[in-house]
Design an enzyme around this catalytic site. Sequence first.
Site, mmCIF file in Angstrom:
data_model
loop_
_atom_site.group_PDB
_atom_site.id
_atom_site.type_symbol
_atom_site.label_atom_id
_atom_site.label_comp_id
_atom_site.label_asym_id
_atom_site.label_seq_id
_atom_site.Cartn_x
_atom_site.Cartn_y
_atom_site.Cartn_z
ATOM 1 N N ARG A 102 -31.044 9.161 -73.340
ATOM 2 C CA ARG A 102 -31.331 7.789 -73.350
ATOM 3 C C ARG A 102 -32.825 7.703 -73.315
ATOM 4 N NH1 ARG A 102 -29.761 3.418 -68.303
ATOM 5 N NH2 ARG A 102 -30.777 1.553 -69.523
ATOM 6 N N ASN A 151 -35.277 6.007 -59.228
ATOM 7 C CA ASN A 151 -33.938 5.830 -59.151
ATOM 8 C C ASN A 151 -33.967 5.924 -60.703
ATOM 9 O OD1 ASN A 151 -35.363 3.132 -60.144
ATOM 10 N ND2 ASN A 151 -32.751 2.382 -59.999
ATOM 11 N N TYR A 152 -34.690 5.388 -61.211
ATOM 12 C CA TYR A 152 -34.397 6.435 -63.381
ATOM 13 C C TYR A 152 -36.031 7.213 -63.355
ATOM 14 C CZ TYR A 152 -30.337 3.902 -64.920
ATOM 15 O OH TYR A 152 -29.250 3.724 -64.756
ATOM 16 N N LYS A 174 -48.500 6.848 -62.315
ATOM 17 C CA LYS A 174 -48.239 7.149 -60.666
ATOM 18 C C LYS A 174 -45.978 7.406 -60.254
ATOM 19 C CE LYS A 174 -47.395 6.618 -56.468
ATOM 20 N NZ LYS A 174 -46.012 7.374 -55.734
ATOM 21 N N THR A 177 -42.637 8.739 -55.013
ATOM 22 C CA THR A 177 -42.420 10.320 -54.775
ATOM 23 C C THR A 177 -41.648 11.019 -54.756
ATOM 24 O OG1 THR A 177 -44.296 9.477 -52.666
ATOM 25 C CG2 THR A 177 -43.095 11.404 -51.793
ATOM 26 N N GLU A 247 -40.961 -5.089 -62.833
ATOM 27 C CA GLU A 247 -39.464 -5.591 -63.167
ATOM 28 C C GLU A 247 -38.746 -5.128 -61.195
ATOM 29 O OE1 GLU A 247 -37.600 -6.596 -65.067
ATOM 30 O OE2 GLU A 247 -38.716 -6.818 -66.837
ATOM 31 N N ARG A 280 -28.917 0.580 -58.519
ATOM 32 C CA ARG A 280 -29.237 1.350 -59.294
ATOM 33 C C ARG A 280 -30.105 -0.712 -59.314
ATOM 34 N NH1 ARG A 280 -25.204 -0.512 -62.285
ATOM 35 N NH2 ARG A 280 -26.027 -0.890 -63.803
ATOM 36 N N CYS A 281 -31.082 -1.408 -60.437
ATOM 37 C CA CYS A 281 -31.404 -2.716 -59.633
ATOM 38 C C CYS A 281 -30.176 -4.027 -59.764
ATOM 39 C CB CYS A 281 -32.843 -2.983 -60.508
ATOM 40 S SG CYS A 281 -32.658 -2.556 -62.346
ATOM 41 N N THR A 282 -29.930 -3.052 -61.313
ATOM 42 C CA THR A 282 -28.579 -3.790 -61.711
ATOM 43 C C THR A 282 -27.072 -3.613 -61.475
ATOM 44 O OG1 THR A 282 -28.527 -2.525 -64.059
ATOM 45 C CG2 THR A 282 -29.622 -4.423 -64.037
ATOM 46 N N GLU A 374 -30.153 -6.818 -50.617
ATOM 47 C CA GLU A 374 -29.839 -6.318 -51.758
ATOM 48 C C GLU A 374 -30.241 -4.723 -50.977
ATOM 49 O OE1 GLU A 374 -33.141 -4.340 -53.852
ATOM 50 O OE2 GLU A 374 -31.772 -3.666 -55.599
ATOM 51 N N ARG A 434 -29.245 -3.537 -67.864
ATOM 52 C CA ARG A 434 -30.143 -3.100 -68.357
ATOM 53 C C ARG A 434 -30.516 -3.066 -70.364
ATOM 54 N NH1 ARG A 434 -34.929 2.132 -68.824
ATOM 55 N NH2 ARG A 434 -32.675 2.293 -67.185
HETATM 56 P P1 NAP Z 1 -40.782 1.079 -54.159
HETATM 57 O O1 NAP Z 1 -39.943 1.628 -52.790
HETATM 58 O O2 NAP Z 1 -40.833 -0.479 -54.641
HETATM 59 O O3 NAP Z 1 -41.424 2.003 -54.982
HETATM 60 C C1 NAP Z 1 -41.575 2.004 -56.285
HETATM 61 C C2 NAP Z 1 -43.218 2.624 -56.482
HETATM 62 O O4 NAP Z 1 -44.285 2.116 -55.963
HETATM 63 C C3 NAP Z 1 -42.563 4.127 -56.270
HETATM 64 O O5 NAP Z 1 -43.645 4.666 -57.400
HETATM 65 C C4 NAP Z 1 -44.164 3.770 -55.104
HETATM 66 O O6 NAP Z 1 -44.543 4.958 -54.438
HETATM 67 C C5 NAP Z 1 -45.281 2.506 -55.813
HETATM 68 N N1 NAP Z 1 -45.319 2.484 -54.368
HETATM 69 C C6 NAP Z 1 -45.594 2.309 -53.177
HETATM 70 N N2 NAP Z 1 -46.132 1.718 -51.998
HETATM 71 C C7 NAP Z 1 -46.750 1.165 -52.988
HETATM 72 C C8 NAP Z 1 -48.472 -0.040 -52.607
HETATM 73 N N3 NAP Z 1 -48.533 0.099 -52.240
HETATM 74 N N4 NAP Z 1 -48.961 0.124 -54.484
HETATM 75 C C9 NAP Z 1 -48.434 0.794 -55.336
HETATM 76 N N5 NAP Z 1 -47.143 1.412 -55.797
HETATM 77 C C10 NAP Z 1 -46.866 1.518 -54.565
HETATM 78 O O7 NAP Z 1 -38.906 1.719 -54.840
HETATM 79 P P2 NAP Z 1 -38.436 2.084 -55.317
HETATM 80 O O8 NAP Z 1 -37.870 2.949 -53.619
HETATM 81 O O9 NAP Z 1 -38.722 3.371 -55.954
HETATM 82 O O10 NAP Z 1 -36.971 1.354 -56.043
HETATM 83 C C11 NAP Z 1 -36.326 1.298 -55.449
HETATM 84 C C12 NAP Z 1 -36.471 -0.445 -56.201
HETATM 85 O O11 NAP Z 1 -36.956 -0.329 -56.949
HETATM 86 C C13 NAP Z 1 -34.990 -1.783 -55.654
HETATM 87 O O12 NAP Z 1 -35.354 -2.644 -54.969
HETATM 88 C C14 NAP Z 1 -35.000 -1.887 -57.226
HETATM 89 O O13 NAP Z 1 -33.761 -2.774 -57.395
HETATM 90 C C15 NAP Z 1 -35.977 -1.776 -57.847
HETATM 91 N N6 NAP Z 1 -35.207 -1.562 -59.605
HETATM 92 C C16 NAP Z 1 -35.792 -2.025 -60.172
HETATM 93 C C17 NAP Z 1 -35.646 -2.408 -61.412
HETATM 94 C C18 NAP Z 1 -35.941 -3.235 -62.518
HETATM 95 O O14 NAP Z 1 -35.574 -3.280 -63.748
HETATM 96 N N7 NAP Z 1 -35.689 -4.420 -62.113
HETATM 97 C C19 NAP Z 1 -34.958 -0.896 -61.512
HETATM 98 C C20 NAP Z 1 -35.439 -0.056 -60.818
HETATM 99 C C21 NAP Z 1 -35.297 -0.208 -59.238
HETATM 100 P P3 NAP Z 1 -43.619 5.831 -53.446
HETATM 101 O O15 NAP Z 1 -42.560 6.620 -53.343
HETATM 102 O O16 NAP Z 1 -45.259 7.147 -52.824
HETATM 103 O O17 NAP Z 1 -43.689 5.462 -52.083
HETATM 104 O O1 G3H Z 2 -32.464 -0.007 -61.563
HETATM 105 C C1 G3H Z 2 -32.413 0.152 -62.551
HETATM 106 C C2 G3H Z 2 -32.503 0.130 -63.620
HETATM 107 O O2 G3H Z 2 -33.004 -0.456 -64.695
HETATM 108 C C3 G3H Z 2 -31.035 -0.471 -64.277
HETATM 109 O O3 G3H Z 2 -30.880 0.133 -65.459
HETATM 110 O O4 G3H Z 2 -28.676 -0.609 -65.845
HETATM 111 O O5 G3H Z 2 -28.955 0.978 -67.167
HETATM 112 O O6 G3H Z 2 -28.864 1.179 -64.623
HETATM 113 P P1 G3H Z 2 -28.904 0.789 -65.608
#
Ligand code: NAP
Ligand code: G3H
Length: 471
Positions: A102, A151-152, A174, A177, A247, A280-282, A374, A434
């Site tokens: 993709r 997650n992606y 970045k 982790t 996002e 997935r966020c969605t 969530e 998405r």
């Molecule tokens: P997350 O904990 O917010 O982490 C996202 C990114 O931010 C990681 O690279 C993380 O690094 C980094 N990070 C952590 N603390 C930070 C700080 N103080 N300053 C700058 N960056 C920092 O999210 P996640 O657990 O990876 O992903 C799940 C979340 O993402 C869910 O809420 C999901 O809905 C959302 N999401 C949204 C979308 C969208 O397009 N709307 C798409 C995918 C996911 P570390 O891993 O090293 O902490």
């Molecule tokens: O986790 C958030 C992604 O942007 C969702 O993408 O709807 O293609 O799974 P997707």
Amino acid sequence: MRELKAFINNEFINNGEWLEIINPTTLLPAGKVTALKAEDINKAYSAARNAQKDWEKLALLERISILKKFRDAILKHQDEIAKIMSEEIAKNLKDSLAEVLRTVEIIDYTFEEAKRMDPLAMTGEGMGAKNKLGIFERVAKGVILAISPFNYPFNLALAKIIPALVMGNTVVFKPATAGSLTGAYMAKLAIEADFPKGIFNVVTGRGREVGDIITSNPEIDMISFTGSVGIGNQIRAKGSSTDLVLELGGKDPALVLDDRDLEKYASEIVTGAFGYSGQRCTAIKRVFVNDQIADKLVPIIKKHVEKLSVGTPEQNAFITPVIDEKSSDFIQGLIDDAKQKGAKILFGDKREKNLMWPTLVDYVTPDMKLAWEEPFGPVLPILRVNSIEEMIKLANKSNFGLQASVFCQDISTAINVAKQIETGTVNINSKSQRGPDCFPFLGIKDSGEGVQGIRESLISMTRYKGIVINY
Ligand code: NAP
Ligand code: G3H
């Protein structure tokens, strides 16, 4: 065990400190990446700044020809990338490979779309414009910080990195982790593609330790962040003048308004809710349906949920372990709270460490956390709500506003309801998602700021530069 180093100015950096990446399936180390220090992170920004002007000076087609080698390297190593991803985030192998392919499709489309970012040529009849010819080109913003979620780890990273680079920006990336092995592997692809020094830098380290250093460097012209609301808001709260695209999370509702195609609705709801174990966020994270339709729909949903395979990514199971035990404790807490307050578990509510069975919860009510928070895991709450007005009210009461689904065969009703739902996008008769990736993708309220999508990213990562000829 894989050891992948950070990548700055085309050099692999190992300052002696490592960050262990845990395989969520075995709970054993999958590998390690460099744990960068502030000094090295600052070097990444200097490298990106120093490289930017020369990179931007290249013609678009020259940049594309270099980036195309990177795209070809992805295809060459597609199986290895999918395997690394699968090991470090427990996405099943089939879906990991689909994520890689993709991404290649997004890259190809981005190259084509970039060629269509035509400059604007303007003159005018009023406002003193008669004897002026203005040419407004889209030029690079400069240095872009791309932060991706776990997650992606491949797709959501490159959906930022490629549009940034193609338009003449340089990038500091970045990765999350959990996802850092996949992120750091991109450096190998960059070397294979002969990237000029400094245009692409990978900074690894735990967000809570290096996040502030990474996000507060004065060289940053724009941050493109995907992740949770909590971290997104921390970045937003810094209030710097850096441009932002965020996002963030979602609590996407599905509103079922009729019973004219319940098999299809159930199938969309189940794949929408449980794909990649709900991470997935969605993902569909709540279903609103009236009692009468629920009595027919819920048993069909249950039938589909019972069939979801549970196991390891290598077995290509549909449901695999969630990212870590902290996450599964949180999800279990939401299920337990709903149970205590009278919700009925129809399936699941079983776990072995961070492997959680898909859980279907009926009779969820607004006093339960599961109605609002969530989970980012394999749990689907059903809220029985008897009027469409009440469904819309509850859908909108959320602080999230990413996407929603409306299931209804009467297209006028569906559109009318869709118009009243406060989310970035509403999908009629399909799960929230998405894609298609060429469409704009955005969240409102706490779910985000700015827009992603192929063309929208090319726009957000550039600004107008005007030259006005007076004659
Ligand atoms: P997350 O904990 O917010 O982490 C996202 C990114 O931010 C990681 O690279 C993380 O690094 C980094 N990070 C952590 N603390 C930070 C700080 N103080 N300053 C700058 N960056 C920092 O999210 P996640 O657990 O990876 O992903 C799940 C979340 O993402 C869910 O809420 C999901 O809905 C959302 N999401 C949204 C979308 C969208 O397009 N709307 C798409 C995918 C996911 P570390 O891993 O090293 O902490
Ligand atoms: O986790 C958030 C992604 O942007 C969702 O993408 O709807 O293609 O799974 P997707």
